[in-house]
Design a protein around this motif. Structure first.
Motif, mmCIF file in Angstrom:
data_model
loop_
_atom_site.group_PDB
_atom_site.id
_atom_site.type_symbol
_atom_site.label_atom_id
_atom_site.label_comp_id
_atom_site.label_asym_id
_atom_site.label_seq_id
_atom_site.Cartn_x
_atom_site.Cartn_y
_atom_site.Cartn_z
ATOM 1 N N GLU A 52 -12.527 -9.994 10.581
ATOM 2 C CA GLU A 52 -11.092 -10.249 10.485
ATOM 3 C C GLU A 52 -10.814 -10.477 9.010
ATOM 4 O OE1 GLU A 52 -7.351 -10.288 11.916
ATOM 5 O OE2 GLU A 52 -9.129 -10.123 13.197
ATOM 6 N N PRO A 53 -10.327 -9.468 8.286
ATOM 7 C CA PRO A 53 -10.264 -9.574 6.827
ATOM 8 C C PRO A 53 -9.278 -10.631 6.341
ATOM 9 C CG PRO A 53 -9.146 -7.593 7.575
ATOM 10 C CD PRO A 53 -9.829 -8.174 8.774
ATOM 11 N N LEU B 151 -19.887 2.799 0.900
ATOM 12 C CA LEU B 151 -19.337 2.715 2.247
ATOM 13 C C LEU B 151 -18.380 1.536 2.397
ATOM 14 C CD1 LEU B 151 -22.541 3.515 4.333
ATOM 15 C CD2 LEU B 151 -20.384 4.765 4.485
ATOM 16 N N GLY B 152 -18.756 0.380 1.843
ATOM 17 C CA GLY B 152 -17.992 -0.841 2.073
ATOM 18 C C GLY B 152 -16.771 -1.009 1.199
ATOM 19 N N CYS B 153 -16.872 -0.607 -0.070
ATOM 20 C CA CYS B 153 -15.739 -0.867 -0.985
ATOM 21 C C CYS B 153 -15.565 0.227 -2.031
ATOM 22 C CB CYS B 153 -15.903 -2.224 -1.666
ATOM 23 S SG CYS B 153 -17.380 -2.424 -2.686
ATOM 24 N N GLY B 154 -16.023 1.440 -1.723
ATOM 25 C CA GLY B 154 -15.918 2.525 -2.692
ATOM 26 C C GLY B 154 -14.496 2.850 -3.102
ATOM 27 N N GLY B 155 -13.580 2.815 -2.153
ATOM 28 C CA GLY B 155 -12.187 3.098 -2.486
ATOM 29 C C GLY B 155 -11.588 2.050 -3.394
ATOM 30 N N THR B 156 -11.948 0.800 -3.158
ATOM 31 C CA THR B 156 -11.446 -0.298 -3.990
ATOM 32 C C THR B 156 -12.008 -0.200 -5.399
ATOM 33 O OG1 THR B 156 -11.199 -1.727 -2.057
ATOM 34 C CG2 THR B 156 -11.353 -2.809 -4.215
ATOM 35 N N ARG C 69 -20.381 -17.763 -14.656
ATOM 36 C CA ARG C 69 -20.125 -17.784 -13.213
ATOM 37 C C ARG C 69 -18.865 -16.967 -12.927
ATOM 38 N NH1 ARG C 69 -20.104 -23.497 -11.484
ATOM 39 N NH2 ARG C 69 -22.371 -23.200 -11.538
ATOM 40 N N PRO C 70 -18.947 -15.962 -12.044
ATOM 41 C CA PRO C 70 -17.762 -15.147 -11.739
ATOM 42 C C PRO C 70 -16.625 -15.986 -11.165
ATOM 43 C CG PRO C 70 -19.759 -14.143 -10.872
ATOM 44 C CD PRO C 70 -20.133 -15.520 -11.313
ATOM 45 N N ALA C 71 -15.408 -15.507 -11.344
ATOM 46 C CA ALA C 71 -14.237 -16.221 -10.834
ATOM 47 C C ALA C 71 -14.114 -16.108 -9.320
ATOM 48 C CB ALA C 71 -12.972 -15.695 -11.507
ATOM 49 N N ALA C 72 -14.541 -14.982 -8.753
ATOM 50 C CA ALA C 72 -14.375 -14.767 -7.310
ATOM 51 C C ALA C 72 -15.456 -13.844 -6.782
ATOM 52 C CB ALA C 72 -12.994 -14.184 -7.006
ATOM 53 N N LEU C 73 -15.851 -14.090 -5.537
ATOM 54 C CA LEU C 73 -16.783 -13.220 -4.812
ATOM 55 C C LEU C 73 -16.176 -12.902 -3.454
ATOM 56 C CD1 LEU C 73 -20.638 -13.529 -4.553
ATOM 57 C CD2 LEU C 73 -19.267 -12.971 -2.550
ATOM 58 N N PHE C 74 -15.950 -11.626 -3.199
ATOM 59 C CA PHE C 74 -15.394 -11.174 -1.932
ATOM 60 C C PHE C 74 -16.433 -10.326 -1.199
ATOM 61 C CE2 PHE C 74 -11.365 -11.203 -4.623
ATOM 62 C CZ PHE C 74 -11.026 -12.490 -4.238
ATOM 63 N N PHE D 240 -11.621 -7.240 3.264
ATOM 64 C CA PHE D 240 -12.572 -8.133 2.609
ATOM 65 C C PHE D 240 -12.439 -9.556 3.138
ATOM 66 C CE2 PHE D 240 -11.648 -4.676 -0.251
ATOM 67 C CZ PHE D 240 -12.894 -4.319 -0.741
ATOM 68 N N LEU D 241 -13.542 -10.278 3.064
ATOM 69 C CA LEU D 241 -13.561 -11.713 3.331
ATOM 70 C C LEU D 241 -13.549 -12.468 2.009
ATOM 71 C CD1 LEU D 241 -16.310 -12.035 6.095
ATOM 72 C CD2 LEU D 241 -13.832 -12.014 6.402
#
Length: 244
Positions: free
Chosen positions: A152-153, A17-22, A138-143, A224-225
């Motif tokens: 407000e993305p 639901l939240g990021c399936g398209g991405t 450690r991942p580079a980024a978390l959105f 995304f935030l």
């Protein structure tokens, strides 16, 4: 196996639901994607954990995910203690993603906010050499992707080309979500009625995507935030499309 991207959700269907398209877009571009559901969805009003697992497996396959994990952190009261942190640290160190998606810090469903805090903490702790077993990572980024509550993305991804893939993945969750054309007898069998299983909820998912898309000159978008400033190699790539 290692993957490029991991999307975490509190319950089976949150990620789709939240990021399936991405996620589908990343797969199309050649990135390997993993999906991790933190609970089995056992406290939900509809379906069973066994059925939701089958649905999650079908949805992950439709998105093109290379890896699927379904953990058992307690639906309806998602646990966020040291034991759960250690389990996610192990996931980060095994899958070694550079990019991570998780729910937003606050949402109508308390499990979603708990999931955010847990993933954020484990992503950090996974980089500490003296915390847990295995090689640190450690991942580079978390959105963060929105669910019920609006945001407000910080940025929006054009998912017009992969929207139908996202919808097919959502259709896999027959016990949870409204599916256009579903036989009335099937709907009755899946009682009780819930907000998420309503036609209006499905329309709202598309409505939010159309709103985000309009903001960037696209047909459909996912927002995304970001907890940190975004690194931009080429500002020209940030120019929106569409009519001006």
């Amino acid at each position: 196996m290692s993957v490029d991207v991991v999307a975490f959700g509190a319950h089976p269907d949150d990620v789709e639901l939240g990021c399936g398209g991405t996620l589908a877009k990343l797969v199309r571009s050649g990135r390997s994607v993993g999906v991790v559901h933190l609970t089995r969805g056992e406290a939900g009003s509809r379906g069973t954990p066994e059925r939701r697992r089958r649905e999650a497996e079908a949805a992950a396959a439709l998105l093109g995910a290379a890896e699927l994990r379904i953990l058992d952190f307690g639906d309806g009261s998602l646990r966020t203690g040291p034991e759960e942190e250690e389990a996610l640290i192990a996931v980060f160190r095994e899958l070694r993603p550079e990019l991570v998606f998780a729910p937003t810090p606050a949402d109508r469903h308390p499990d979603h906010a708990r999931a955010h805090r847990l993933v954020l903490a484990a992503a950090y702790y996974a980089g500490l050499r003296r915390r847990g077993a295995g090689a640190p990572h450690r991942p580079a980024a978390l959105f963060s992707y929105p669910q019920h509550d609006p945001i407000e993305p910080a940025f929006i991804v054009d998912v017009t080309a992969t929207w139908e893939t996202k919808m097919r993945a959502l259709d896999a969750y027959e016990s949870q979500l409204h599916r256009p054309g579903m036989e009335p007898a099937t709907q009755v069998a899946l009682e009780p009625a819930t907000r998420v299983a309503s036609r209006e909820f499905r329309l709202a998912v598309e409505g939010r995507a159309r709103h985000y898309g309009q903001l960037i000159g696209a047909e459909l978008g996912e927002g995304f935030l970001s907890p940190t400033p975004l690194a931009v190699a080429d500002p020209w790539q940030l120019l929106p499309g569409g009519l001006r």
